[in-house]
Each structure stands twice: as structure tokens, then as C-alpha cells.
Enzyme design. Structure first.
Site, PDB file in Angstrom:
ATOM      1  N   GLY A 263       0.759  -1.246   0.000  1.00 25.08           N
ATOM      2  CA  GLY A 263       0.000   0.000   0.000  1.00 25.08           C
ATOM      3  C   GLY A 263       0.785   1.288   0.000  1.00 25.08           C
ATOM      4  O   GLY A 263       0.239   2.344  -0.341  1.00 25.08           O
ATOM      5  N   PRO A 306       4.831  -5.200  -0.137  1.00 27.03           N
ATOM      6  CA  PRO A 306       4.840  -4.040  -1.040  1.00 27.03           C
ATOM      7  C   PRO A 306       4.941  -4.461  -2.497  1.00 27.03           C
ATOM      8  O   PRO A 306       5.636  -5.427  -2.835  1.00 27.03           O
ATOM      9  CB  PRO A 306       6.109  -3.279  -0.617  1.00 27.03           C
ATOM     10  CG  PRO A 306       6.987  -4.302   0.017  1.00 27.03           C
ATOM     11  CD  PRO A 306       6.078  -5.335   0.622  1.00 27.03           C
ATOM     12  N   ARG A 308       3.849  -1.781  -5.529  1.00 27.01           N
ATOM     13  CA  ARG A 308       4.116  -0.508  -6.194  1.00 27.01           C
ATOM     14  C   ARG A 308       5.411   0.160  -5.708  1.00 27.01           C
ATOM     15  O   ARG A 308       6.230   0.604  -6.510  1.00 27.01           O
ATOM     16  CB  ARG A 308       2.935   0.429  -5.917  1.00 27.01           C
ATOM     17  CG  ARG A 308       2.996   1.770  -6.595  1.00 27.01           C
ATOM     18  CD  ARG A 308       1.891   2.679  -6.037  1.00 27.01           C
ATOM     19  NE  ARG A 308       0.592   2.048  -6.070  1.00 27.01           N
ATOM     20  CZ  ARG A 308      -0.221   2.025  -7.121  1.00 27.01           C
ATOM     21  NH1 ARG A 308       0.151   2.623  -8.229  1.00 27.01           N
ATOM     22  NH2 ARG A 308      -1.389   1.435  -7.059  1.00 27.01           N
ATOM     23  N   ARG A 345      -3.926   2.670 -16.407  1.00 26.04           N
ATOM     24  CA  ARG A 345      -4.170   3.308 -15.105  1.00 26.04           C
ATOM     25  C   ARG A 345      -4.835   4.694 -15.202  1.00 26.04           C
ATOM     26  O   ARG A 345      -5.709   4.993 -14.381  1.00 26.04           O
ATOM     27  CB  ARG A 345      -2.890   3.385 -14.277  1.00 26.04           C
ATOM     28  CG  ARG A 345      -2.368   1.998 -13.878  1.00 26.04           C
ATOM     29  CD  ARG A 345      -1.238   2.072 -12.862  1.00 26.04           C
ATOM     30  NE  ARG A 345      -1.663   2.613 -11.595  1.00 26.04           N
ATOM     31  CZ  ARG A 345      -1.371   3.825 -11.163  1.00 26.04           C
ATOM     32  NH1 ARG A 345      -0.644   4.634 -11.881  1.00 26.04           N
ATOM     33  NH2 ARG A 345      -1.821   4.247 -10.004  1.00 26.04           N
ATOM     34  N   CYS A 376      -8.895   3.325 -29.810  1.00 25.99           N
ATOM     35  CA  CYS A 376     -10.215   3.830 -30.186  1.00 25.99           C
ATOM     36  C   CYS A 376     -11.021   4.156 -28.936  1.00 25.99           C
ATOM     37  O   CYS A 376     -12.092   3.589 -28.677  1.00 25.99           O
ATOM     38  CB  CYS A 376     -10.929   2.810 -31.055  1.00 25.99           C
ATOM     39  SG  CYS A 376     -10.036   2.551 -32.566  1.00 25.99           S
TER      40      CYS A 376
HETATM   41  N1  PLP Z   1      -0.997  -7.486  -1.099  1.00 18.49           N
HETATM   42  C1  PLP Z   1      -2.245  -7.619  -1.570  1.00 18.49           C
HETATM   43  C2  PLP Z   1      -3.108  -8.694  -0.990  1.00 18.49           C
HETATM   44  C3  PLP Z   1      -2.734  -6.802  -2.578  1.00 18.49           C
HETATM   45  O1  PLP Z   1      -3.981  -6.967  -3.038  1.00 18.49           O
HETATM   46  C4  PLP Z   1      -1.881  -5.797  -3.120  1.00 18.49           C
HETATM   47  C5  PLP Z   1      -2.343  -4.910  -4.186  1.00 18.49           C
HETATM   48  O2  PLP Z   1      -3.459  -4.919  -4.640  1.00 18.49           O
HETATM   49  C6  PLP Z   1      -0.579  -5.694  -2.604  1.00 18.49           C
HETATM   50  C7  PLP Z   1      -0.164  -6.532  -1.603  1.00 18.49           C
HETATM   51  C8  PLP Z   1       0.389  -4.676  -3.152  1.00 18.49           C
HETATM   52  O3  PLP Z   1      -0.017  -3.375  -2.948  1.00 18.49           O
HETATM   53  P1  PLP Z   1       0.888  -2.151  -3.379  1.00 18.49           P
HETATM   54  O4  PLP Z   1       1.297  -2.388  -4.772  1.00 18.49           O
HETATM   55  O5  PLP Z   1       0.029  -0.975  -3.232  1.00 18.49           O
HETATM   56  O6  PLP Z   1       2.057  -2.115  -2.443  1.00 18.49           O
END
Ligand code: PLP
Length: 451
Positions: A263, A306, A308, A345, A376
């Protein structure tokens, strides 16, 4: 970076966001991993995903180092959904991270890339019997269960295979998060996990403890993605630890594994400043200490997932600029040779991006334009961005595309998916080859009666 405005001669300050190993070289071009991006575009074609290996490894190391400092009993697992292919698996494996997968395809990719099953966590709100069987047979480290029916099914399958997997129960802690609704996942009204307060979460835990072929190790949650505030993480910890205390009081079980999901946000725009991994780790550790003391619980192992924040900033997508269409007094549309199919996105989440003109990286901004794809649809990639004067053939480098771009790419409009190139110390290597037209028709079947 300071530019001189051509017309007025005035100094004009512009912040060029340079991430990872990005720099502007002597030729005034954007360089990543020691590779000139204009040369990369020529050599590999566009659109092209460029991955800065050093930046990705540095992010993995920063996570491990910060959590080793603040919560030594920590395991960092890369959430494969952000960017999964075999080379990415090798990098995170070499960096000592675990890996979480959320589909049979992701599991197959990880196993084929020789990631040890002992480092794999298996997710999914609707895992198929086949996916559960594959995970059990492979001997994955943890299976995160998402519902009561799944617990029963997993228990049966494990029994048939003579296995007893370690599992977590996924909860939805109901924490408000300031992010796009589609990536806000921890709230009460969600398809993911079970509510810790309405009885369902506790029922699942009691069921898991009672089932003979499952070994309940702990609880899991994931509250959302691209989160910049630390407050929701602190609130989540309090809810999760309180739940662990209730489990201990009601069942006597002392679960010692807490998985907080992912997150943490990444930087997409120059004015954005997500918390550093160091700040994040310190906040998590402080909140954990406080809650464990409050509920008189012993030490726990912390698991983080993690996605992202490990890969977004290491990715850049190169496009070639094509048609430039000026609508007087309205806007100038600059079309590139990709769009919705390589980066959904902006359309899905109104995600915003920054870009640099790779072959004019040291030129000052001269106009405001809107970058569009060539699908399109109205597939705006970036609305209203200040860029130097543009001409067809210029190379546009859209930054922070390392997460949920390649992994979300599609063949919409029968576009071939771009290649992914890993850059490091002046070397560029293809880690995913560009799809061809042959790839597109290869899977199609014409039934004889239509021939
Ligand atoms: N763990 C779970 C269960 C997820 O669903 C997600 C993303 O949807 C993540 C980890 C990774 O989240 P982020 O890419 O925001 O760190």
C-alpha cells in the site's frame, strides 16, 4: 534545474523529476541505467518499458534495511501483481525477498523462475481447485484464505494430498484510506477478506483452528494502494492486534504472524512526496509496539507485501510522438504510439503521470499539451503537461510506470504488448520480448465450418 526562457530571456525554474539512475546526459538526452533512452528507442522500438535494475534493487534493499532496523522479525514479500515476469522474480529472489502471487499464472511464473516455494505466499479471493492444488503440491510457504467456503475446500484438498499447509486468514479492517476507490480495499464493503467485528473474521479463525489439515499461523489484511498517509497503517495495526488479542482470549491460540499487505505510495509527479520507507517502517514499528503492549501480547513476526513501492519508480515507458493536433484556443493533442493497452491506469483510476521528452531533456518547457494514446477510446495518458516544442518522431519518456503497467497491459485493438528492457550499468537486456502479429493470431482458432 534552471532553464532560460527563450522569448523573454528570463530565468525559469522547472523541476525535472529524475528518479533512480535517471539523469540528463551531455547530449541533453534522458539516460537510465547508463543507457541513452533515445538509443534504446531506436534499438528496441517503441512503446518500450524500460526498467532501472539498480532502482528496483535499491528499493528492495531499502525495505529490508529499514525493517531490519525497526522490526527485526520482519519478512518483506514482493507483491508480484505489480510487475511479474521471470527476470523480476530473479531480482527479488536475489534481494532476499519473499514473493506473493495471486493466480495460477503468477505461481507458475515464480516456480518456473526457480523461486523456492518456501518463499511463496498464495493469494486470491476465488482460488480455483486447480490453483489450490498447485499451491499445495508445490509446498508454498503460506496460503492466505479469504472466506469460509475456501477454508473447507482447502482443508479437503490438503487432506487428499496428505498436506497440512500454513495459512493466514484475511481480514478487512474497515480503515478509511485516501486513495482512489478502485484501489481502496480494506473497507467493510469489499469482496476481500472477512470482517473482524461482525463475527465472520472470528468464525473463520475458529474454523481454521479446528480443521485438521490446516495450520493457522496468523492474520492478513491489505487496506489499499498508493497511500501517502501513515495514519491508516497505524489504525490498521491497532485493529489487527486487537483482533489477535481477542483470538487469544476466545481460543487460547497465540498467532504470531501479522501480514499487513502493501500500500505505500510511490512518486508519480514532481510535487508528490510519499513517506520514505524509513518513515513508514518507523511508524509501523511504533504502532506495533504500542498495540502489542496495550493488549499484552508477545512478539510477532511482521510480514509486508509491497508491490508498487518496490517497482513503480524503476519503470519508464518510451513512446514515439506521432500526430500533433492543435485545436486553437482549446488544446493541443500530442498522440503517441501506445496508450490504453500498455497503461490502463489513467483510464481506470485517473492516475497522473509525469513525462520528459527524452531527446530534448534539457530544453525548457515551451507549450502545454495533452498526451493521448492511439486507441479507439479517449485514452488520455497525461492531461495538460508543459513540455518543450514537440515534433513528430520525438521520444516521450513517461515516468513511474514500473508498477501495474506491464502487468495490466492488454491486446486491446489488437495492439502487440511492448517489450520490457532491463537497464543496468550501460547495458540493456530484453526481459520480455515484444509481441508480434503472429502472437496475436497464434491463439485464434477458426472452426472448420467458418473456413
Ligand atoms: N498485497 C495484496 C493482498 C494486494 O492486493 C496488493 C495490491 O493490490 C498488494 C499486496 C500490493 O499493494 P501495493 O502495490 O500498493 O504495495
Amino acid at each position: 534545474m534552471i532553464f532560460y526562457c527563450k522569448d523573454s530571456g528570463e530565468r525559469q525554474e522547472t523541476t525535472k523529476m529524475l528518479l533512480g539512475t535517471q539523469r540528463i546526459n551531455e547530449a541533453g538526452r534522458l539516460e537510465i541505467g547508463g543507457c541513452d533512452t533515445v538509443d534504446l528507442a531506436k534499438r528496441f522500438g517503441t512503446p518500450l518499458y524500460v526498467v532501472d535494475e539498480q532502482c528496483m534493487r535499491d528499493a528492495c534493499r531499502a525495505y529490508r534495511a529499514a525493517f531490519e532496523r525497526h522490526w527485526p522479525k520482519s519478512i518483506i514479500s514482493f507483491s508480484g501483481k505489480a510487475f511479474l515476469n521471470m527476470a523480476a522474480c530473479r531480482i527479488v529472489d536475489q534481494e532476499g525477498l519473499a514473493l506473493d502471487v495471486c493466480s495460477g499464472g503468477e505461481l507458475h511464473t515464480a516456480l518456473t523462475a526457480n523461486v523456492s516455494p518456501a518463499r511463496l505466499i498464495v493469494h486470491g479471493n476465488n482460488k480455483s481447485t486447480q490453483e489450490m492444488t498447485e499451491a499445495l503440491k508445490a509446498g508454498c510457504w503460506l496460503i492466505v484464505t479469504d472466506s469460509l467456503p475456501e477454508l473447507a475446500l482447502l482443508n479437503d484438498l490438503a487432506g487428499q494430498l496428505g498436506k497440512r499447509p500454513d495459512i493466514l486468514v484475511r481480514l478487512s479492517p474497515g480503515v478509511e484510506v485516501d486513495t482512489h476507490t478502485h484501489i481502496r480495499l480494506g473497507q467493510v464493503d469489499t469482496k476481500f477478506g472477512l470482517n473482524p467485528d461482525n463475527g465472520q473474521g472470528m468464525e473463520a479463525v475458529k474454523e481454521a483452528l479446528a480443521l485438521p489439515n490446516l495450520k493457522l499461523r496468523g492474520i492478513h489484511c491489505h487496506i489499499g494502494s498508493q497511500i501517502f498517509e501513515l495514519r491508516p497503517f497505524r489504525e490498521t495495526i491497532e485493529i489487527m492486534v486487537k483482533f489477535l488479542a481477542r483470538v487469544k482470549a476466545e481460543t487460547g491460540a497465540q498467532l504470531d504472524l501479522l501480514d499487513l499487505g502493501g500500500g505505500l505510495g510511490s512518486q508519480y509527479l514532481s510535487q508528490e512526496a510519499p513517506p520514505s520507507v524509513e518513515e513508514y517502517a518507523a511508524a509501523i514499528a511504533d504502532a506495533l509496539k504500542a498495540s502489542l503492549a496495550k493488549y499484552d501480547l508477545g512478539e510477532i513476526t511482521l510480514l509486508q507485501e509491497p508491490g508498487r513501492s518496490l517497482t513503480a519508480e524503476s519503470g519508464t515507458t518510451l513512446y514515439t510522438i506521432g500526430i500533433i493536433k492543435e485545436i486553437p484556443e482549446v488544446r493541443t493533442y500530442v498522440s503517441v504510439d501506445g496508450g490504453l493497452s500498455d497503461n490502463p491506469r489513467p483510464a481506470l483510476y485517473q492516475a497522473r503521470y509525469n513525462a520528459i521528452v527524452a531527446n530534448k531533456a534539457s530544453s525548457p518547457p515551451a507549450q502545454q499539451v495533452t498526451i493521448s494514446g492511439k486507441h479507439c477510446e479517449t485514452d488520455t495518458l497525461i492531461e495538460d503537461i508543459d513540455l518543450p516544442s514537440l515534433a513528430p518522431g520525438d521520444i516521450l519518456a513517461v515516468q513511474s510506470t514500473g508498477a501495474y503497467n506491464y502487468s495490466m497491459a492488454s491486446n486491446y485493438n489488437r495492439f502487440t504488448r511492448p517489450a520490457v528492457v532491463l537497464v543496468h550499468n550501460g547495458e540493456a537486456e530484453v526481459i520480455v520480448r515484444r509481441e508480434t502479429y503472429e502472437d496475436l493470431v497464434d491463439k485464434d482458432v477458426i472452426p472448420p465450418r467458418l473456413k
